[in-house]
Write a protein that holds these residues in place. Structure first.
Motif, short mmCIF file in Angstrom:
data_model
loop_
_atom_site.label_atom_id
_atom_site.label_comp_id
_atom_site.label_asym_id
_atom_site.label_seq_id
_atom_site.Cartn_x
_atom_site.Cartn_y
_atom_site.Cartn_z
N LEU A 171 0.83 -1.20 0.00
CA LEU A 171 0.00 0.00 0.00
C LEU A 171 0.86 1.25 0.00
CD1 LEU A 171 -2.53 -1.02 2.81
CD2 LEU A 171 -2.79 -1.35 0.36
N SER A 172 0.25 2.34 -0.40
CA SER A 172 0.91 3.64 -0.23
C SER A 172 0.93 3.99 1.24
CB SER A 172 0.15 4.72 -1.01
OG SER A 172 0.09 4.40 -2.39
N PRO A 173 2.04 4.54 1.75
CA PRO A 173 2.07 4.89 3.17
C PRO A 173 0.99 5.90 3.51
CG PRO A 173 3.95 5.82 1.99
CD PRO A 173 3.26 4.88 1.04
N PRO A 174 0.34 5.76 4.66
CA PRO A 174 -0.75 6.68 5.02
C PRO A 174 -0.26 8.10 5.19
CG PRO A 174 -0.11 5.33 6.89
CD PRO A 174 0.64 4.79 5.71
N ARG A 175 -1.11 9.03 4.78
CA ARG A 175 -0.77 10.44 4.92
C ARG A 175 -1.24 10.93 6.28
NH1 ARG A 175 -3.56 12.73 -0.42
NH2 ARG A 175 -5.13 11.25 0.34
N SER A 176 -0.30 11.45 7.03
CA SER A 176 -0.64 11.94 8.37
C SER A 176 -1.33 13.30 8.26
CB SER A 176 0.61 12.06 9.23
OG SER A 176 1.55 12.93 8.64
N TRP A 211 -4.64 19.95 14.07
CA TRP A 211 -5.43 21.18 13.88
C TRP A 211 -6.33 21.07 12.66
CZ3 TRP A 211 -4.90 24.04 9.42
CH2 TRP A 211 -3.78 23.81 8.66
N VAL A 212 -5.89 20.31 11.65
CA VAL A 212 -6.73 20.10 10.47
C VAL A 212 -7.95 19.25 10.85
CG1 VAL A 212 -6.84 19.10 8.16
CG2 VAL A 212 -4.79 20.33 8.90
N LYS A 213 -7.73 18.22 11.66
CA LYS A 213 -8.84 17.39 12.12
C LYS A 213 -9.83 18.22 12.93
CE LYS A 213 -6.12 13.11 12.36
NZ LYS A 213 -5.64 12.01 13.24
#
Length: 469
Positions: free
Chosen positions: A413-418, A422-424
């Motif tokens: 898989l592509s590594p997850p984007r963190s 503050w965006v959340k």
């Protein structure tokens, strides 16, 4: 971004396909229950808001007939009941309010039921029409890949203990497969020639297991119910648009008239695709050509009684359907896709084969919009059911592979984007704000509908009733 391989799952972390099936089925039914309650409430509100128009028409019709033959005074009885309740509003028990709500919504509920029954037939004919346009053909026994397809579909159906479905080939380079049919007993499996050329036998068996999982889990019937539900609220929204925009009404009426004819036709598919996306591009794209003199014509005066019961109600139904109902139904459909994947692993005992097959399919393609919700792989928004939803109806490709990895597949898989915290927080705050504004908008729409119904529908009705009686 470089690809990253998932770590090997331990025995405790790995999930059996039985546990995955139970988990996804439980989650799907939980969301389905919420959606069912929401649909019932939305249908009841729309029925209640449109009922004044039906009561006015029925009451005035009885008044006209009464000039020649004695008929009951429906409107007089309604006004007496409302007058009594307003005089004793503080002493009315809850049962009286419930009875009043049911009586108030009754004509609208009957109209909703009739529209649903009509749309049910049109949805079925739309699938038949769409299948006819594909120029389907039976598998050729002399072609190894096509005969192998028929064999693995039969194997998976026997393993799932269901009736072996029909198999049809679609001559297209797109790599995908789907199922369609009027019910779970009369289902056809559609497979593209592009998919037959790409997959080996084990991968084809995994795809067949997914399709059989859709059939065994009742997704064929559930998909038709979703289409009927969205078409219902889309019809009210399109009808309200047609009242304020005569060219839009002409287009809708022309398509509806063709779709109502007995037998499948392309108009059935066009109508359902328009109705399932009430705020889509099919809505008024031409100038209205309406009155620009600033004076109301007689046609606009005639349409006035429809503004409260139909126009505002239609906008309300379309808005709530697009913002609330479609994302909720898309969430249900995601769970059902995970469930079909787990059933495929149960039937084949080979999660790696399905993982490799999904890698070949990617985001899917090669099939028309009318069956976009019954594909093995989707993602590219090409119209169709739930195409207007803010939440895609198919789970992300990497998440499907990750779920298969928990059942034993080896995937990359592509590594997850963190995402920064503050965006959340901003996303959560924006969600709360949108829900709050939507709640206020819904309340205002209901109040506006009631006010317009009283001014332009009920008041003229009372005056005409007094003259006729």
């Amino acid at each position: 971004m470089s690809a990253a391989e998932l770590p090997i799952w331990t025995a405790e972390e790995r999930e059996s396909f039985f546990a995955a099936i139970a988990r996804h089925r439980r989650a799907a039914w939980q969301v389905s229950a919420v959606a069912a309650v929401g649909i019932a409430i939305l249908a009841f509100v729309v029925a209640t808001l449109t009922s004044p128009l039906f009561y006015a028409l029925i009451g005035l019709l009885l008044d006209v007939i009464n000039l020649f033959v004695p008929m009951p005074d429906l409107l007089g009885g309604v006004m007496e009941t409302l007058s009594y309740i307003s005089d004793h509003i503080e002493t009315q028990p809850a049962s009286s309010w419930l009875y009043l709500a049911l009586v108030a919504a009754l004509p609208g509920l009957v109209a909703v039921l009739l529209v649903l029954l009509t749309l049910r037939r049109i949805v079925r004919e739309a699938e038949v029409s769409g299948a006819q346009e594909l120029a389907l053909r039976a598998p050729n026994p002399s072609v190894l890949a096509e005969q192998r397809l028929a064999n693995v579909v039969a194997e998976m159906a026997i393993a799932a203990n269901i009736k072996v479905p029909k198999v049809a080939i679609v001559d297209t380079s797109g790599i995908n497969a789907a199922v369609y049919g009027p019910n779970d007993e009369s289902v056809t499996v559609l497979v593209s020639t592009g998919l037959l050329e790409k997959l080996n036998r084990s991968q084809m068996q995994a795809v067949a297991g997914h399709l059989i999982g859709l059939i065994a889990n009742g997704d064929v019937v559930q998909g038709m119910r979703v289409a009927q539900t969205l078409s219902l609220f889309g019809f009210v929204a399109r009808l309200s648009d047609g009242i304020v925009d005569p060219p839009a009404w002409s287009r809708l009426w022309q398509t509806l008239r063709e779709a109502l004819k007995k037998g499948a036709s392309s108009a059935d598919s066009r109508l359902i695709l328009e109705l399932t996306n009430p705020f889509g591009s099919a809505q008024s794209s031409q100038p209205s050509g309406g009155n620009t003199s600033g004076k109301l014509t007689w046609r606009e005066w005639v349409r006035m009684p429809l503004y409260g019961p139909v126009v505002i109600s239609g906008f309300f139904g379309g808005l709530v359907s697009s913002v609330f109902l479609e994302p909720l139904l898309a969430l249900i459909w995601r769970r059902r896709k995970y469930l079909a994947d787990a059933i495929a692993v149960q039937l084949t005992r080979d999660p790696q084969a399905l993982s490799d097959a999904l890698g070949q399919l990617g985001n899917g393609g090669g099939f028309p919009a009318w069956c976009s919700h019954m594909l093995v792989a989707g993602g590219a928004r090409r119209g169709g059911l739930l195409s207007g939803s803010s939440l895609p109806m198919y789970p992300p490709h990497d998440k499907r592979l990750k779920a298969l990895a928990r059942m034993g597949a080896t995937v990359t898989l592509s590594p997850p984007r963190s995402m920064p915290i503050w965006v959340k927080f901003l996303i959560a705050a924006a969600g709360v704000l949108v829900v709050s504004l939507l709640s206020v908008a819904i309340y205002l729409l209901v109040m506006i509908s009631i006010a317009l119904s009283g001014l332009f529908t009920l008041l003229p009705t009372v005056i005409l009733h007094a003259l006729l009686r």
